[in-house]
Design a protein around this motif. Structure first.
Motif, mmCIF file in Angstrom:
data_model
loop_
_atom_site.group_PDB
_atom_site.id
_atom_site.type_symbol
_atom_site.label_atom_id
_atom_site.label_comp_id
_atom_site.label_asym_id
_atom_site.label_seq_id
_atom_site.Cartn_x
_atom_site.Cartn_y
_atom_site.Cartn_z
ATOM 1 N N ILE A 372 1.221 -1.291 -0.236
ATOM 2 C CA ILE A 372 -0.364 -0.090 0.055
ATOM 3 C C ILE A 372 0.901 0.950 -0.197
ATOM 4 C CG2 ILE A 372 -1.774 1.333 1.396
ATOM 5 C CD1 ILE A 372 -2.695 -1.473 2.310
ATOM 6 N N GLU A 373 1.964 1.565 0.890
ATOM 7 C CA GLU A 373 2.467 2.507 0.963
ATOM 8 C C GLU A 373 3.599 2.432 -0.494
ATOM 9 O OE1 GLU A 373 4.430 2.059 5.623
ATOM 10 O OE2 GLU A 373 5.679 1.536 3.741
ATOM 11 N N ARG A 374 4.006 1.625 -1.329
ATOM 12 C CA ARG A 374 4.765 1.666 -2.603
ATOM 13 C C ARG A 374 3.786 2.272 -3.441
ATOM 14 N NH1 ARG A 374 7.521 -2.989 -2.043
ATOM 15 N NH2 ARG A 374 5.648 -4.350 -3.029
ATOM 16 N N GLU A 375 2.525 1.927 -3.315
ATOM 17 C CA GLU A 375 0.755 2.865 -4.071
ATOM 18 C C GLU A 375 0.731 3.682 -3.611
ATOM 19 O OE1 GLU A 375 -2.891 -0.447 -5.262
ATOM 20 O OE2 GLU A 375 -3.135 0.991 -4.323
ATOM 21 N N ASN A 376 0.687 4.179 -2.551
ATOM 22 C CA ASN A 376 0.614 5.356 -2.558
ATOM 23 C C ASN A 376 2.192 6.279 -2.731
ATOM 24 O OD1 ASN A 376 -1.720 5.064 -1.330
ATOM 25 N ND2 ASN A 376 -1.316 4.461 1.186
ATOM 26 N N GLY A 377 3.050 5.870 -2.872
ATOM 27 C CA GLY A 377 4.247 6.721 -2.801
ATOM 28 C C GLY A 377 3.801 7.520 -4.540
ATOM 29 N N ARG A 378 4.247 6.220 -5.451
ATOM 30 C CA ARG A 378 3.242 6.671 -6.650
ATOM 31 C C ARG A 378 2.453 7.774 -6.922
ATOM 32 N NH1 ARG A 378 3.943 0.812 -7.390
ATOM 33 N NH2 ARG A 378 2.168 0.431 -7.353
ATOM 34 N N LEU A 379 1.700 8.361 -6.076
ATOM 35 C CA LEU A 379 0.540 9.444 -6.313
ATOM 36 C C LEU A 379 0.840 10.411 -5.818
ATOM 37 C CD1 LEU A 379 -2.856 7.333 -4.321
ATOM 38 C CD2 LEU A 379 -2.022 7.842 -7.090
ATOM 39 N N LEU A 380 2.080 10.687 -4.773
ATOM 40 C CA LEU A 380 2.898 11.919 -4.495
ATOM 41 C C LEU A 380 3.133 12.386 -5.422
ATOM 42 C CD1 LEU A 380 5.917 11.282 -1.947
ATOM 43 C CD2 LEU A 380 3.897 13.044 -2.255
ATOM 44 N N GLY A 381 3.034 14.322 -5.406
ATOM 45 C CA GLY A 381 2.765 14.917 -6.821
ATOM 46 C C GLY A 381 2.033 14.699 -8.377
ATOM 47 N N THR A 382 0.349 14.333 -7.932
ATOM 48 C CA THR A 382 0.001 14.067 -8.770
ATOM 49 C C THR A 382 -1.360 13.927 -8.946
ATOM 50 O OG1 THR A 382 -1.177 11.744 -7.772
ATOM 51 C CG2 THR A 382 0.934 11.626 -9.705
ATOM 52 N N VAL A 424 -7.573 16.437 -6.447
ATOM 53 C CA VAL A 424 -6.350 16.884 -5.427
ATOM 54 C C VAL A 424 -5.042 17.342 -5.363
ATOM 55 C CG1 VAL A 424 -5.940 16.832 -2.871
ATOM 56 C CG2 VAL A 424 -8.661 16.314 -3.712
ATOM 57 N N GLU A 425 -4.095 17.814 -4.961
ATOM 58 C CA GLU A 425 -2.954 16.958 -5.477
ATOM 59 C C GLU A 425 -2.635 16.922 -4.302
ATOM 60 O OE1 GLU A 425 -1.201 21.419 -6.203
ATOM 61 O OE2 GLU A 425 -2.384 21.683 -8.348
ATOM 62 N N VAL A 426 -1.765 15.700 -4.481
ATOM 63 C CA VAL A 426 -0.845 14.827 -3.412
ATOM 64 C C VAL A 426 -0.034 15.363 -2.332
ATOM 65 C CG1 VAL A 426 -0.413 12.283 -2.570
ATOM 66 C CG2 VAL A 426 -2.660 12.292 -4.719
ATOM 67 N N THR A 427 0.252 15.744 -1.512
ATOM 68 C CA THR A 427 1.454 15.868 -1.301
ATOM 69 C C THR A 427 2.105 15.486 -0.097
ATOM 70 O OG1 THR A 427 -0.104 17.432 0.156
ATOM 71 C CG2 THR A 427 1.068 18.919 -1.887
ATOM 72 N N GLU A 428 1.512 14.555 0.112
ATOM 73 C CA GLU A 428 2.082 13.494 1.174
ATOM 74 C C GLU A 428 1.235 12.446 1.350
ATOM 75 O OE1 GLU A 428 1.271 16.031 4.852
ATOM 76 O OE2 GLU A 428 1.947 13.988 6.114
ATOM 77 N N THR A 429 1.975 11.193 1.464
ATOM 78 C CA THR A 429 1.796 9.737 2.017
ATOM 79 C C THR A 429 2.477 9.463 3.062
ATOM 80 O OG1 THR A 429 3.428 8.911 0.237
ATOM 81 C CG2 THR A 429 1.236 9.817 -0.644
ATOM 82 N N ASN A 430 1.778 8.270 4.287
ATOM 83 C CA ASN A 430 2.997 8.251 5.424
ATOM 84 C C ASN A 430 1.854 7.295 5.499
ATOM 85 O OD1 ASN A 430 3.898 7.792 8.032
ATOM 86 N ND2 ASN A 430 2.701 9.863 8.833
ATOM 87 N N GLY A 431 2.293 5.935 5.248
ATOM 88 C CA GLY A 431 1.593 4.646 5.316
ATOM 89 C C GLY A 431 0.527 4.577 4.890
ATOM 90 N N SER A 432 -0.949 4.518 5.368
ATOM 91 C CA SER A 432 -1.481 4.112 4.486
ATOM 92 C C SER A 432 -2.597 5.288 4.340
ATOM 93 C CB SER A 432 -2.651 2.882 4.925
ATOM 94 O OG SER A 432 -2.784 3.689 6.132
ATOM 95 N N ASN A 433 -2.300 6.062 5.039
ATOM 96 C CA ASN A 433 -2.505 7.879 4.958
ATOM 97 C C ASN A 433 -1.943 8.784 3.138
ATOM 98 O OD1 ASN A 433 -4.250 8.375 6.443
ATOM 99 N ND2 ASN A 433 -2.403 8.165 8.269
ATOM 100 N N VAL A 434 -3.008 9.171 2.698
ATOM 101 C CA VAL A 434 -2.691 9.780 1.893
ATOM 102 C C VAL A 434 -3.357 11.459 1.832
ATOM 103 C CG1 VAL A 434 -2.896 10.464 -0.740
ATOM 104 C CG2 VAL A 434 -3.149 8.256 -0.351
ATOM 105 N N LYS A 435 -2.383 12.671 1.511
ATOM 106 C CA LYS A 435 -2.540 13.992 2.250
ATOM 107 C C LYS A 435 -2.521 14.788 0.739
ATOM 108 C CE LYS A 435 -2.683 13.201 7.035
ATOM 109 N NZ LYS A 435 -0.953 13.712 7.717
#
Ligand code: SF4
Length: 448
Positions: A372-382, A424-435
């Motif tokens: 999940i972290e890997r997948e969320n990481g790919r959302l950063l900046g999108t 929404v511009e994704v600026t932070e992912t932390n574990g399973s959290n996306v902000k």
């Protein structure tokens, strides 16, 4: 008689939340007043879940805590509905003398009549009849006692015909029966008129919706898709054996059908799948995943897994890990096997020691979190599109979901974002959290 107040406490799945909503609606329409504080209500209903032993303990413990309230005011009515009510029935009434009412999930629509029977006649009431399966059931359309939410859940069928050996559902919710399409569409139109953008259809084994009635889930999805103003459609829970080509191919074609699907695989070992009576093999499951990804390459998949089923060897467990590695689910709901009296698996003797179950659970939890972290990481900046569903109590943070069912917290906000689909511009992912922040909105820097 002055108006009585009610409070419903809900345990368990989304279907129970839907049933509680419905009971609350029917009771308030019938003249009862909603009381937000459980302790102050004249009628307290506990809508219960029986899926795990722990869920039942929670209900019994809450009933214990309510006894002093009943001692103080014997006119207070305490009731248990849902799966625990169905499973324990009369024995629950015998075990808990301060309990007035017990009924099962098939009696939700009769809640007012049942509560009235206790209130007006002072009788203890038990109702655990299960309706017959393999047919259509009718239900008065949506009870509009509260404003529509941006994303609504709607139960379209009840029960299950599968009898997986570990599962209590067919015993407490009975055999499959489905609501007719025309009634469901009327409810969806009602929700949309109130501002709903997304609907999730609920059923224990939703792929076989319409069994015995000549209607199908694919047909329902197609007709729902044509409703103007509705933007998103989802459904849950699918069964790997019953997810047919008609449903798979809709993912590539219908733009309102969200590219996300929950498809429980439970175990990667054919031996354990057979013992669970899941009616598919690991390869058949993986083939369905392949077909789903061929129809819709970006589809987000989630799953359920049970570890520590009786007789599960290290080798069996490794096969489960292998499926998790291979599919890389966007979300996995991971459970230790919990024996349920009345199910076939309850009688199986090769019980796995608790410590082994714990180890296995911890391992799959870590693996899933990494994925999940890997997948969320790919959302950063999108930039992702979110249907904004709610705002926190302080009014500082919105929550919404993407089409892939990813929960996103939006850290700043303009007024009235709720109910809108926004970038929404994704600026932070932390574990399973996306902000993130709404695109183009000023970014507020908060200090503690
Ligand atoms: S298909 Fe799902 S609800 Fe039905 S018996 Fe199996 S686990 Fe339970």
């Amino acid at each position: 008689m002055s108006q009585r107040s009610i409070h419903i406490k809900t345990f368990g799945c989304q279907m129970n939340v839907y049933d509680s909503d419905r009971m609350g609606g029917l009771l308030t329409l019938g003249g009862y007043l909603w009381e937000p504080d459980l302790r102050k209500a004249d009628v307290i209903l506990i809508n219960t879940c029986s899926i795990r032993d722990k869920s039942e303990h929670k209900v019994l413990s809450l009933l214990g805590q309510l006894k002093p309230l009943k001692d103080e005011n014997p006119k207070k009515v305490i009731g248990v509905s849902g799966c625990v009510g169905q499973r324990l029935g009369r024995s629950l009434l015998q075990r808990v003398p301060h309990l007035d009412l017990v009924f099962g999930p098939d009696s939700v629509d009769r809640v007012k009549e049942l509560v009235d029977e206790v209130v007006l006649n002072g009788r203890r009431v038990l109702e655990t009849k299960l309706e017959e399966g393999g047919r259509a059931y009718s239900q008065p359309t949506h009870v509009p006692t509260r404003p529509s939410r941006p994303a609504e859940y709607l139960t379209i069928m009840k029960g299950c015909d599968h009898f997986c050996t570990y599962c209590i559902v067919p015993f407490v919710r009975g055999r499959e029966k489905s609501r007719p399409i025309h009634e469901i569409l009327e409810d969806v139109r009602g929700f949309v008129a109130g501002g709903t953008k997304e609907v999730t259809f609920l059923g224990q084994n939703i792929n076989t919706y319409g069994k015995g009635t000549g209607e199908t889930l694919a047909e329902l999805i197609e007709k729902t898709h044509a409703i103007p103003g509705l933007e998103r459609i989802r459904y849950v829970t699918s069964h790997p054996r019953d997810l047919g080509e008609d449903l798979i191919s809709q993912f590539g074609k219908l733009e309102k059908l969200c590219p996300s699907l929950h498809l429980p695989f439970q175990s990667g070992s054919d031996r354990i799948l057979k013992a669970m009576s899941r009616l598919y093999t690991r390869d058949e499951y993986l083939l369905k995943i392949e077909k789903l990804r061929a129809a819709c390459p970006a589809i987000a998949l989630s799953t359920d897994v049970i570890v520590g089923f009786p007789g599960e060897t290290d080798e069996d467990f490794e096969k489960t890990v292998e499926v998790l590695n291979r599919v890389e689910f966007s979300m996995a709901f991971l459970f230790k096997y919990s024996p349920r009296p009345g199910t076939r698996a309850f009688a199986l003797s090769e019980e796995i020691p608790e410590v082994v179950k714990e180890e296995r659970l911890a391992r799959v939890q870590q693996l899933s979190l990494r994925q999940i972290e890997r997948e969320n990481g790919r959302l950063l900046g999108t930039t992702v599109q979110c249907l904004v569903e709610s705002i926190d109590k302080k009014g500082l943070c919105y929550s919404g979901r993407t089409v892939h069912n990813k929960l996103v917290h939006v850290l700043n906000s303009g007024p009235s974002c709720q109910g809108k689909i926004l970038d929404v511009e994704v600026t932070e992912t932390n574990g399973s959290n996306v902000k993130g922040y709404f695109a183009g909105a000023p970014r507020v820097v908060r200090t503690a």
